[in-house]
Design a protein around this motif. Structure first.
Motif, mmCIF file in Angstrom:
data_model
loop_
_atom_site.group_PDB
_atom_site.id
_atom_site.type_symbol
_atom_site.label_atom_id
_atom_site.label_comp_id
_atom_site.label_asym_id
_atom_site.label_seq_id
_atom_site.Cartn_x
_atom_site.Cartn_y
_atom_site.Cartn_z
ATOM 1 N N ILE A 60 0.840 -1.198 0.000
ATOM 2 C CA ILE A 60 0.000 0.000 0.000
ATOM 3 C C ILE A 60 0.871 1.243 0.000
ATOM 4 O O ILE A 60 1.801 1.354 0.804
ATOM 5 N N HIS A 139 -13.350 7.412 -1.915
ATOM 6 C CA HIS A 139 -13.327 5.986 -2.240
ATOM 7 C C HIS A 139 -13.845 5.829 -3.673
ATOM 8 O O HIS A 139 -14.924 5.289 -3.912
ATOM 9 N N GLY A 143 -8.945 -0.472 -4.761
ATOM 10 C CA GLY A 143 -7.642 -0.370 -4.109
ATOM 11 C C GLY A 143 -7.503 0.748 -3.101
ATOM 12 O O GLY A 143 -6.419 0.939 -2.539
ATOM 13 N N VAL A 145 -7.572 2.477 0.417
ATOM 14 C CA VAL A 145 -7.415 1.984 1.790
ATOM 15 C C VAL A 145 -7.814 3.108 2.744
ATOM 16 O O VAL A 145 -7.367 4.254 2.577
ATOM 17 N N MET A 189 -10.290 -2.108 2.458
ATOM 18 C CA MET A 189 -9.673 -1.996 1.135
ATOM 19 C C MET A 189 -10.757 -2.279 0.100
ATOM 20 O O MET A 189 -11.469 -3.279 0.214
ATOM 21 N N GLU A 206 -3.481 3.829 -1.086
ATOM 22 C CA GLU A 206 -4.043 2.964 -2.116
ATOM 23 C C GLU A 206 -3.124 1.776 -2.368
ATOM 24 O O GLU A 206 -1.913 1.836 -2.134
ATOM 25 N N VAL A 207 -3.724 0.692 -2.836
ATOM 26 C CA VAL A 207 -2.992 -0.547 -3.081
ATOM 27 C C VAL A 207 -2.140 -0.407 -4.343
ATOM 28 O O VAL A 207 -2.651 -0.028 -5.405
ATOM 29 N N ILE A 214 -6.571 -9.332 -2.442
ATOM 30 C CA ILE A 214 -7.835 -8.749 -1.979
ATOM 31 C C ILE A 214 -9.015 -9.438 -2.651
ATOM 32 O O ILE A 214 -10.043 -9.704 -2.022
#
Length: 267
Positions: A60, A139, A143, A145, A189, A206-207, A214
């Protein structure tokens, strides 16, 4: 005259040659000064297992916004003290539409033992509420978080109980058994945009790697208790009946044990 003109030309060329590096240096300094800051301050990694079988690593990027929530997230990922560590924490919820997964965070935000440990943002989520209300991030993609700062649903009504105090009975109010107020350590996530979480969660990063991990978690079988649409259950939950409140905590919980086996922070 020809010699004089020739000398002036050579002198001009020499002056240009000397000045050129200075202009190049000045141009480079302007480029450096105008360069945008890095989008991420640091990176966090989580190694994840399902029923003690490793399924991969999630990396992340933590945004470089300087928020208390972002610092808090990194502290817990690195381990801030006894009980204040994402290692061995569990993923406890998959949303019904599989749009996000949630990690249950830590049990006590002040840690365990005689020495109290201060986390960024304070003991609970209240000090981070202002960051949620003023955040510009959303959001808006897979991805994302974020820390869970407020419950998406209003808390149930407290229950009144009689307890003995100083030799007499007094009435006290307690939250129903099974209800746990967010403490600012749980995180989610996303697998797709979930804009309604903007009002309750603080986006921290963010991922960058591990969306496949995930996806594996979001597709695990979860508990779907019967009777959740029953009108009696809905009424019981709205009035804070402890049985209904506890039942609601089991919705969406993976049957498998999904755990962070290791975590950390790196540049």
């Amino acid at each position: 005259l020809r010699e004089t003109a020739k000398g002036l030309v050579i002198s001009g060329l020499l002056s240009s040659a000397v000045a050129a590096p200075e202009r190049v240096l000045a141009d480079e300094e302007q480029v450096i000064d105008s360069a945008p800051s890095a989008p991420f301050s640091k990176k966090v990694y989580f190694d994840v297992s399902v029923n003690e079988q490793e399924i991969g690593r999630i990396v992340i990027g933590v945004y470089n916004d300087g928020s208390q929530g972002q610092e808090r997230f990194m502290q817990l990922a690195e381990g801030a003290g006894a009980g204040l560590d994402y290692r061995r924490s569990l993923f406890t919820f998959v949303s019904p539409d599989k749009s996000f997964i949630k990690n249950g965070g830590v049990g006590s935000i002040t840690g365990y033992g005689s020495k109290e440990i201060a986390l960024a943002g304070g003991k609970g989520p209240r000090e981070l509420t202002k960051e949620v209300e003023s955040q510009k991030r959303s959001h808006d993609k897979p991805g994302i978080v974020s820390l869970v700062i407020r419950s998406p649903e209003p808390p149930p009504a407290p229950e009144k109980k009689l307890v003995a105090a100083s030799g007499r009975l007094v009435t006290v109010e307690e939250m129903p058994k099974g209800y746990v107020e967010p403490n600012g350590s749980e995180f989610i996530m996303t697998t797709q945009p979930v804009p309604y979480l903007d009002k309750t969660n603080l986006v921290v990063g963010e991922v960058l790697e591990g969306m496949d991990v995930i996806s594996k978690i979001s597709n695990l079988p979860t508990s779907k208790p019967k009777g959740k649409d029953d009108p009696f259950f809905k009424i019981g939950k709205s009035i804070g009946d402890s049985r209904a409140v506890f039942m609601a905590t089991r919705f969406g919980r993976p049957f498998a044990r999904v755990q962070i086996t290791d975590s950390g922070v790196f540049s």
